[in-house]
Write an enzyme that holds these catalytic residues in place. Structure first.
Site, PDB file in Angstrom:
ATOM      1  N   THR A  30      -7.710 -42.219  -7.141  1.00 10.36           N
ATOM      2  CA  THR A  30      -6.777 -42.346  -5.637  1.00 10.36           C
ATOM      3  C   THR A  30      -7.415 -43.703  -4.949  1.00 10.36           C
ATOM      4  O   THR A  30      -8.742 -43.388  -4.057  1.00 10.36           O
ATOM      5  CB  THR A  30      -6.722 -40.638  -5.061  1.00 10.36           C
ATOM      6  OG1 THR A  30      -6.428 -40.129  -6.424  1.00 10.36           O
ATOM      7  CG2 THR A  30      -5.139 -40.823  -4.231  1.00 10.36           C
ATOM      8  N   ASP A  31      -6.814 -44.155  -4.914  1.00 17.06           N
ATOM      9  CA  ASP A  31      -7.483 -45.255  -3.795  1.00 17.06           C
ATOM     10  C   ASP A  31      -6.026 -45.975  -2.773  1.00 17.06           C
ATOM     11  O   ASP A  31      -5.854 -45.603  -1.700  1.00 17.06           O
ATOM     12  CB  ASP A  31      -7.855 -46.272  -4.632  1.00 17.06           C
ATOM     13  CG  ASP A  31      -8.424 -47.141  -3.943  1.00 17.06           C
ATOM     14  OD1 ASP A  31      -8.288 -46.648  -1.912  1.00 17.06           O
ATOM     15  OD2 ASP A  31      -9.066 -48.360  -3.914  1.00 17.06           O
ATOM     16  N   THR A  32      -4.755 -46.055  -3.495  1.00 15.94           N
ATOM     17  CA  THR A  32      -3.961 -46.694  -3.063  1.00 15.94           C
ATOM     18  C   THR A  32      -3.520 -46.428  -2.093  1.00 15.94           C
ATOM     19  O   THR A  32      -2.819 -45.959  -0.767  1.00 15.94           O
ATOM     20  CB  THR A  32      -2.890 -47.023  -4.276  1.00 15.94           C
ATOM     21  OG1 THR A  32      -3.335 -48.279  -4.851  1.00 15.94           O
ATOM     22  CG2 THR A  32      -1.382 -47.610  -3.510  1.00 15.94           C
ATOM     23  N   HIS A  63      -7.090 -42.855 -14.144  1.00 16.04           N
ATOM     24  CA  HIS A  63      -7.226 -43.913 -13.138  1.00 16.04           C
ATOM     25  C   HIS A  63      -5.965 -44.353 -12.649  1.00 16.04           C
ATOM     26  O   HIS A  63      -5.164 -43.658 -13.262  1.00 16.04           O
ATOM     27  CB  HIS A  63      -7.937 -45.207 -13.653  1.00 16.04           C
ATOM     28  CG  HIS A  63      -9.890 -44.941 -14.525  1.00 16.04           C
ATOM     29  ND1 HIS A  63     -10.243 -45.894 -13.046  1.00 16.04           N
ATOM     30  CD2 HIS A  63     -10.622 -44.418 -15.064  1.00 16.04           C
ATOM     31  CE1 HIS A  63     -11.466 -45.136 -13.396  1.00 16.04           C
ATOM     32  NE2 HIS A  63     -11.987 -44.159 -14.294  1.00 16.04           N
ATOM     33  N   SER A  98      -2.782 -43.090  -7.956  1.00 17.30           N
ATOM     34  CA  SER A  98      -1.883 -42.565  -6.725  1.00 17.30           C
ATOM     35  C   SER A  98      -0.259 -42.676  -7.346  1.00 17.30           C
ATOM     36  O   SER A  98       0.307 -42.463  -8.051  1.00 17.30           O
ATOM     37  CB  SER A  98      -2.285 -43.734  -6.019  1.00 17.30           C
ATOM     38  OG  SER A  98      -3.327 -44.238  -5.112  1.00 17.30           O
ATOM     39  N   ASP A 111     -17.473 -46.051  -8.710  1.00 20.43           N
ATOM     40  CA  ASP A 111     -16.272 -46.338  -9.800  1.00 20.43           C
ATOM     41  C   ASP A 111     -16.293 -47.293 -10.631  1.00 20.43           C
ATOM     42  O   ASP A 111     -16.372 -48.521  -9.618  1.00 20.43           O
ATOM     43  CB  ASP A 111     -15.078 -46.394  -8.614  1.00 20.43           C
ATOM     44  CG  ASP A 111     -13.901 -46.400  -8.565  1.00 20.43           C
ATOM     45  OD1 ASP A 111     -14.048 -45.724 -10.238  1.00 20.43           O
ATOM     46  OD2 ASP A 111     -12.652 -46.950  -8.705  1.00 20.43           O
ATOM     47  N   SER A 135     -16.342 -48.488  -4.515  1.00 24.24           N
ATOM     48  CA  SER A 135     -15.776 -49.611  -6.010  1.00 24.24           C
ATOM     49  C   SER A 135     -17.530 -50.520  -6.218  1.00 24.24           C
ATOM     50  O   SER A 135     -17.672 -50.239  -5.534  1.00 24.24           O
ATOM     51  CB  SER A 135     -14.811 -50.381  -6.251  1.00 24.24           C
ATOM     52  OG  SER A 135     -14.950 -51.006  -5.445  1.00 24.24           O
ATOM     53  N   ASP A 177     -17.764 -48.943 -16.937  1.00 30.00           N
ATOM     54  CA  ASP A 177     -16.534 -49.526 -17.189  1.00 30.00           C
ATOM     55  C   ASP A 177     -16.783 -51.170 -18.322  1.00 30.00           C
ATOM     56  O   ASP A 177     -16.463 -52.313 -18.012  1.00 30.00           O
ATOM     57  CB  ASP A 177     -15.210 -49.736 -16.435  1.00 30.00           C
ATOM     58  CG  ASP A 177     -14.041 -50.227 -17.030  1.00 30.00           C
ATOM     59  OD1 ASP A 177     -14.057 -49.945 -18.107  1.00 30.00           O
ATOM     60  OD2 ASP A 177     -13.244 -50.624 -16.205  1.00 30.00           O
ATOM     61  N   HIS A 179      -3.686 -50.014 -12.017  1.00 30.87           N
ATOM     62  CA  HIS A 179      -3.906 -49.615 -10.907  1.00 30.87           C
ATOM     63  C   HIS A 179      -3.158 -50.144  -9.870  1.00 30.87           C
ATOM     64  O   HIS A 179      -2.171 -51.424 -10.165  1.00 30.87           O
ATOM     65  CB  HIS A 179      -5.153 -50.201 -10.586  1.00 30.87           C
ATOM     66  CG  HIS A 179      -6.330 -50.157 -11.639  1.00 30.87           C
ATOM     67  ND1 HIS A 179      -7.671 -50.375 -12.537  1.00 30.87           N
ATOM     68  CD2 HIS A 179      -7.121 -48.581 -11.069  1.00 30.87           C
ATOM     69  CE1 HIS A 179      -8.085 -49.453 -12.634  1.00 30.87           C
ATOM     70  NE2 HIS A 179      -8.301 -48.349 -11.945  1.00 30.87           N
TER      71      HIS A 179
END
Ligand SMILES: O=C(CO)COP(=O)(O)O
Ligand SMILES: O=C[C@H](O)COP(=O)(O)O
Ligand SMILES: [Zn+2]
Ligand SMILES: [Zn+2]
Length: 312
Positions: A259-261, A215, A218, A89, A50, A111, A185
């Site tokens: 995928t982040d969380t 997006h 997760s 991102d 990010s 974005d 998110h």
């Protein structure tokens, strides 16, 4: 194998109807854990950062931060036998997008989805022109990520409009496209059942023909939520996109699955668990290992769900 263009990975995935996870990182440990998982699965890999991650790594200097990630990932990519791409991102700040392009990112996301449609198109088209001139591919987003509530009218306002998606992709010439279809998110995506707009997704794939991006994808794996909570965390009420729903979106045309969380939760679960059992430990290479092992497991599970194993 090589440091590659994100578009190469995603065009193949779109042709083959499989998904490739794009994993967010902020530091070396997450990158190593993700890489270990992708190598074991022989999966193509998209790493993304990010704007916040770039500022963090560059101690508030975007170009320094972008170079930090490019150097780490490009160097490593040239020593392993899977293709790896590096993506910006949710690019929103012009200076950071330019820093990423100049530093050598494989792709950037612009974005401008919070802007009205025409303005989003204008901004996106500008970035596409600059990025393509530098050999960098581009992702853009339409609609807002906030989940489908019971009120259908509200959903209409936040989810992608199919006709606009077609016009947007044709006009801007983006390389891959993120339609809002009901995800959000973070760790608290749905109150009740996880509900995504499959029909809308199918139509967007049909009219755009682009590799599509999900997006807020997760799963918020409860196994790790439970471990983290056992050792003091409080993620009460967390809920993500279940594996079978993800599989369905891939079948209908999603190819990049952000995928982040899930990684953050797995990491903090491992860290809390390890430290709770070893009060004497203060070597970061030791106390981070369990956290990295959990991240690696989540990565491998996602690669299996999305179908990108052995697609190198
Ligand atoms: O969309 C994301 C990054 O762009 C990450 O989504 P999650 O919060 O579901 O991991
Ligand atoms: O989509 C957002 C990602 O999860 C990154 O979040 P961040 O801004 O906290 O790095
Ligand atoms: Zn957005
Ligand atoms: Zn996102």
């Amino acid at each position: 194998m090589a440091y590659v263009d994100t578009k190469d990975i995603l065009d193949k995935a779109s042709e083959g109807y499989y998904g490739v996870a794009a994993f967010n990182i902020n530091n070396m440990e997450f990158f190593h854990a993700i890489l270990e998982g992708a190598l074991e699965k022989k999966s193509p890999l998209i790493i993304e950062t990010s704007e916040g991650a770039i500022k963090y790594a560059g101690m508030n200097d975007p170009y320094r931060g972008a170079r930090f990630f490019v150097n780490m990932i490009k160097d490593m990519a040239n020593t392993v036998d899977i293709p790896i791409a590096l993506h910006l991102d949710h690019g929103n700040n012009f200076d950071i997008i330019m820093a990423a392009i100049k530093a050598g990112y494989s792709s950037v996301m612009i974005d401008a989805s919070h802007e009205v449609f025409e303005e989003n198109m204008r901004i996106t088209k500008d970035i596409v022109r600059i990025a393509h001139a530098a050999g960098v591919s581009v992702e853009a987003e339409l609609g807002q990520l906030s989940g489908i509530e019971d009120n259908v009218e509200a959903a209409e306002n936040v989810l992608v409009n199919v006709d606009e998606a077609k016009e947007f992709c044709e006009t801007t010439e983006v390389d891959f496209f993120a339609p809002a279809i009901g995800t959000s998110h973070g760790a608290f995506k749905f109150k009740g059942e996880a509900k995504l707009d499959y029909d809308r997704l199918k139509k967007v794939k049909e009219v755009t023909g682009k590799p599509l991006v999900l997006h807020g994808a997760s799963s918020v794996v409860q196994e790790y939520v439970k471990i983290a909570e056992e050792y003091g965390a409080d993620f009460g009420g967390s809920k993500g996109v279940p594996a079978d729903v993800l599989k369905q979106t891939v079948e209908y045309g999603i190819n990049k699955v952000n995928t982040d969380t899930d990684l953050r939760i797995a990491y903090v679960a491992g860290l809390r668990e390890f430290l709770a059992h070893d009060a004497k430990q203060f070597d970061p290479r030791k106390y981070q290992r369990k956290a990295m092992d959990y991240v690696k497991k989540v990565v491998m599970e996602r690669i299996d769900i999305l179908g990108s194993a052995n697609k190198i």
